[in-house]
Design an enzyme around this catalytic site. Sequence first.
Site, PDB file in Angstrom:
ATOM      1  N   CYS A   2     -36.675  22.078  11.360  1.00 24.44           N
ATOM      2  CA  CYS A   2     -35.337  21.687  11.124  1.00 24.44           C
ATOM      3  C   CYS A   2     -34.909  22.507   9.789  1.00 24.44           C
ATOM      4  CB  CYS A   2     -34.540  20.478  11.660  1.00 24.44           C
ATOM      5  SG  CYS A   2     -35.707  19.653  13.113  1.00 24.44           S
ATOM      6  N   ARG A  27     -37.947  28.823   9.176  1.00 26.35           N
ATOM      7  CA  ARG A  27     -38.629  27.804   9.230  1.00 26.35           C
ATOM      8  C   ARG A  27     -39.112  27.431  10.391  1.00 26.35           C
ATOM      9  NH1 ARG A  27     -36.934  23.853   4.574  1.00 26.35           N
ATOM     10  NH2 ARG A  27     -37.346  21.785   5.952  1.00 26.35           N
ATOM     11  N   TRP A  75     -35.560  22.488  15.570  1.00 28.69           N
ATOM     12  CA  TRP A  75     -37.300  22.305  16.079  1.00 28.69           C
ATOM     13  C   TRP A  75     -37.387  21.423  16.990  1.00 28.69           C
ATOM     14  CZ3 TRP A  75     -42.097  20.972  15.072  1.00 28.69           C
ATOM     15  CH2 TRP A  75     -43.385  22.128  15.292  1.00 28.69           C
ATOM     16  N   ASN A 101     -33.124  16.408   9.360  1.00 29.01           N
ATOM     17  CA  ASN A 101     -34.230  16.822   9.974  1.00 29.01           C
ATOM     18  C   ASN A 101     -34.672  15.904   9.065  1.00 29.01           C
ATOM     19  OD1 ASN A 101     -36.276  18.221   9.243  1.00 29.01           O
ATOM     20  ND2 ASN A 101     -35.613  19.437   7.583  1.00 29.01           N
ATOM     21  N   GLY A 102     -35.884  15.666  10.125  1.00 32.68           N
ATOM     22  CA  GLY A 102     -37.366  14.482  10.043  1.00 32.68           C
ATOM     23  C   GLY A 102     -37.717  13.773  11.751  1.00 32.68           C
ATOM     24  N   GLU A 472     -59.775  31.310   7.355  1.00 30.92           N
ATOM     25  CA  GLU A 472     -58.161  31.533   6.811  1.00 30.92           C
ATOM     26  C   GLU A 472     -58.311  33.167   7.154  1.00 30.92           C
ATOM     27  OE1 GLU A 472     -55.485  30.470   5.346  1.00 30.92           O
ATOM     28  OE2 GLU A 472     -54.791  32.086   5.223  1.00 30.92           O
ATOM     29  N   LYS A 476     -54.961  33.168  10.100  1.00 32.12           N
ATOM     30  CA  LYS A 476     -53.804  34.375  10.278  1.00 32.12           C
ATOM     31  C   LYS A 476     -54.283  34.854  11.414  1.00 32.12           C
ATOM     32  CE  LYS A 476     -52.808  33.050   6.839  1.00 32.12           C
ATOM     33  NZ  LYS A 476     -52.081  32.456   6.219  1.00 32.12           N
ATOM     34  N   GLU A 479     -52.248  32.971  14.767  1.00 35.62           N
ATOM     35  CA  GLU A 479     -51.128  32.386  13.375  1.00 35.62           C
ATOM     36  C   GLU A 479     -49.784  33.519  14.757  1.00 35.62           C
ATOM     37  OE1 GLU A 479     -49.591  30.005  10.261  1.00 35.62           O
ATOM     38  OE2 GLU A 479     -51.156  31.622   9.332  1.00 35.62           O
ATOM     39  N   HIS A 495     -77.142  29.025  16.080  1.00 37.31           N
ATOM     40  CA  HIS A 495     -76.758  27.600  17.014  1.00 37.31           C
ATOM     41  C   HIS A 495     -75.851  27.881  18.156  1.00 37.31           C
ATOM     42  CE1 HIS A 495     -79.425  26.422  13.855  1.00 37.31           C
ATOM     43  NE2 HIS A 495     -79.164  26.914  13.284  1.00 37.31           N
ATOM     44  N   LYS A 594     -42.434  27.011   8.782  1.00 34.97           N
ATOM     45  CA  LYS A 594     -43.336  27.452   8.013  1.00 34.97           C
ATOM     46  C   LYS A 594     -43.574  25.897   6.623  1.00 34.97           C
ATOM     47  CE  LYS A 594     -43.770  29.819   4.446  1.00 34.97           C
ATOM     48  NZ  LYS A 594     -45.460  30.409   4.237  1.00 34.97           N
TER      49      LYS A 594
HETATM   50  C1  AGP Z   1     -50.256  29.373   6.847  1.00 38.54           C
HETATM   51  O1  AGP Z   1     -49.788  31.109   7.199  1.00 38.54           O
HETATM   52  C2  AGP Z   1     -49.981  27.993   7.854  1.00 38.54           C
HETATM   53  N1  AGP Z   1     -48.214  28.353   7.678  1.00 38.54           N
HETATM   54  C3  AGP Z   1     -50.156  26.608   7.067  1.00 38.54           C
HETATM   55  O2  AGP Z   1     -51.239  25.961   7.664  1.00 38.54           O
HETATM   56  C4  AGP Z   1     -49.955  26.107   5.925  1.00 38.54           C
HETATM   57  O3  AGP Z   1     -51.016  26.501   5.046  1.00 38.54           O
HETATM   58  C5  AGP Z   1     -50.059  24.532   5.797  1.00 38.54           C
HETATM   59  O4  AGP Z   1     -48.368  24.147   6.835  1.00 38.54           O
HETATM   60  C6  AGP Z   1     -49.630  23.774   5.167  1.00 38.54           C
HETATM   61  O5  AGP Z   1     -48.477  23.937   3.816  1.00 38.54           O
HETATM   62  P1  AGP Z   1     -48.167  23.873   2.563  1.00 38.54           P
HETATM   63  O6  AGP Z   1     -49.386  24.476   1.347  1.00 38.54           O
HETATM   64  O7  AGP Z   1     -46.417  23.810   2.555  1.00 38.54           O
HETATM   65  O8  AGP Z   1     -48.304  22.455   2.013  1.00 38.54           O
END
Ligand code: AGP
Length: 599
Positions: A2, A27, A75, A101-102, A472, A476, A479, A495, A594
Amino acid sequence: MCGIVGYIGDKNASPILLEALRKLEYRGYDSAGIAVISAKKKLLVRKIKGRLSNLDLLVQQNPVEGNCGIGHTRWATHGEPSDLNSHPHTDVSQSIAVVHNGIIENHAQLRSWLERHQVSFASQTDSEVIAHLIDFHYNGDLLLAVRETIKRLEGSYAIAVVCSEHPQMMVVARKDSPLVIGRCEHANLVASDVPPLLSHTRDVQYLEDLDVAVITSEDVQIYNLDGERLEREVQHIEWDMEAAEKCGFEHFMLKEICEQPKALKDTLRARFKEEGLVFPQGVEALLKGAKHLLITGCGTAYHAGMVASYVIEQVASIPVEVVIASELRYRPLIKKEGEVCLLISQSGETADTIATLRMLKELGIPTLALTNVIGCTISREADWTIYTQAGPEIAVASTKAFTTQLLCLFTIAALLAKQDSAALLQALENLPSQAQLLLDRQEDIQRFAASQFNKTKVFFMGRLVDFAISLESALKLKEISYTHSEAFAAGELKHGPIALVDTSTLVVALCTQPTLYAKMDSNIKEVKARGATALVITFEHVHTFDDTADTIIRLPQTHPLFSPVLSVIVSQLYAYYCSVLKGNDPDKPRNLAKSVTVE
Ligand code: AGP
C-alpha cells in the site's frame, strides 16, 4: 505494498493527492482512494477498485475541494480488492478518515470489541478498526485519540488521519512501515516513500517507530506515545525528480537497466578514494575481524548474497553462509564466534529482513546493512550501513539495485582478499564501461527475445556464480513476463530437471567460469539432444560453445568472479523485452509489490 500520501497547505488537496498517488503506483495496488476536508468542515471520501484512472474519473464526476487530505493505494491483504475495502476508512459518523499501510494483527479482537460497543463495520479490512478506535477515544483532541489508539494496535502500520472538526491538521504515525514528511513553504506533505514529495520539496523528515506527528501547513510537531516532543532531523534528498521520472524511456525498468553504468560508477566512487578502498567508519575493522559471515535478504537481494558467498569464500577464504531472511528468522540460530551478519535490502523496509535484523541484534550478532535508501528502517536499526548508490529504483523488478549490491559486495571481497587485490580492483573499475558496452548491443538481446518470447518453459543453468545468476534470471523472467522459468545448478541437470526438457524448452546456459566450460558444454549437449533451444552467455573470445549453442551472447571480458554484473544485464533485458512483447506492463507486474512490508 500500500501507498500513503497526505497534503495540508494553501492549495486544493485533491489534484496534489492524485498526482502523489501516481508516484506510488510502482509499489503495486488494486484500489485507490482519497479523503479531503472541505471548507464547510465536511469529510469527502472518494474511493474505488482498480487503477488510479478509475479514481481520476470518480473525482472528475464528483469533485472534492479542500486544503487538507489523505490518499491511499491499496494492495489487498485482508478482504478482496473492492470499493468498500479501499481506503480511506471512516468512523461511523464519517467525520474521521484513516489510510493505513501494514497489518493490524489483533484486528479480529479489536473488531469484536468494537462490535460489542455497537460499532458497525463497512469493510472486511483489518484497517477499518483504526478509524473506529480513534473515534472511540476522540473527545476533541485528535492527537490524543491517535496516541491512545496506537497503544492498542499490534502489528505494523503507517497511518495518516484527518478529522472534519480539524480542517487545519493531519495526524500521522508509524511502526514497522515507512513514512516520510516533506517540508514545504506554507504546506507540508506525507508519503510512504520519497518520490511523491520530490515535485514539492527535497527536505524530508523520516519518522521513527512509534512516532506520532501533528502536521499543519506551517509546522510539524513530533511526539512519542506519552505525548513528549521529539526532534527528527530534516534531511536533504540529493536525487531529484529526473531520477524518479521516466525521462523518455517507455518504462522505468528499461530506464533503470540503462542507468546501470552510472549507478555502478557512483557506487564505486563512494568506495574508491585516493588512499584506496574506503568504508564507513568501523566497517573495515568489523569486516577484517569477521571469522564467519552470515548473509541474508529476500528475493533479488538474497541472490546478491549468494553471488557474494562464492566470491568472498574464494578470494578471502572466510566461510560465508547465505540464508533467505524469511527462513533465517524462524531458524534456531547457533551463534558462531566472530560472526558478522550482512543484511541486504534495496528498500530497507522488507518485513522479513527487518524481523531477522531484530532477532540477530537480540542475539548480539553484529549487523551490517547494505541498502539503497537513506534513512530506511534497516539502516536505522543495523549497527553499520553501507549504501549502494543506485538512485531511486521505481520498477518492481530490481535491476540497478542488484548490480550495485553486487559491486559493493565485490569491494568487500577485495578488501578481504588474501592476494591479487590490485587486479580485483582494476577489474571492478572496468565494470561500468563494460556494462555500457553490453547495453550498446542490446538489440541482439531484443532480437533474440522476439524469437523466443512465446516459449512456455525457460530453464537457466550454471555453476557457482553462474548458478546464482541463473536464479536471479529465472526470477526476473517469471516476475514480469509470467513465463514459467526455473533455475538449477547445471550439475543437477541429470538429477531431475532433464525430465522436463523437450522441444518446447529454451535453456539459457551461463558459462563464465573457465574451469567449468567443458562441464557446461556437456550439459548443453544433453539438453540439445532432447530438442531444447540453447542460448549461451559467455565471454567474447570463448569458442568452446560455438558448435553447441543455437545462439551465443558475448560479454566483455572481466574477472570470472565478477561476471554476474554483466551476465545479469543480459537476463534483465531478455525478461524486459519478453514482457513487453507479451503485452505486459513490466513496471507493474501482477500480484507483486515493490517493497514487501508485510510478512
Ligand atoms: C526483485 O525483482 C523483487 N521484486 C524482489 O525479489 C525483491 O528483491 C525483494 O522483495 C527484496 O526487496 P528489498 O531488496 O527491498 O528487501
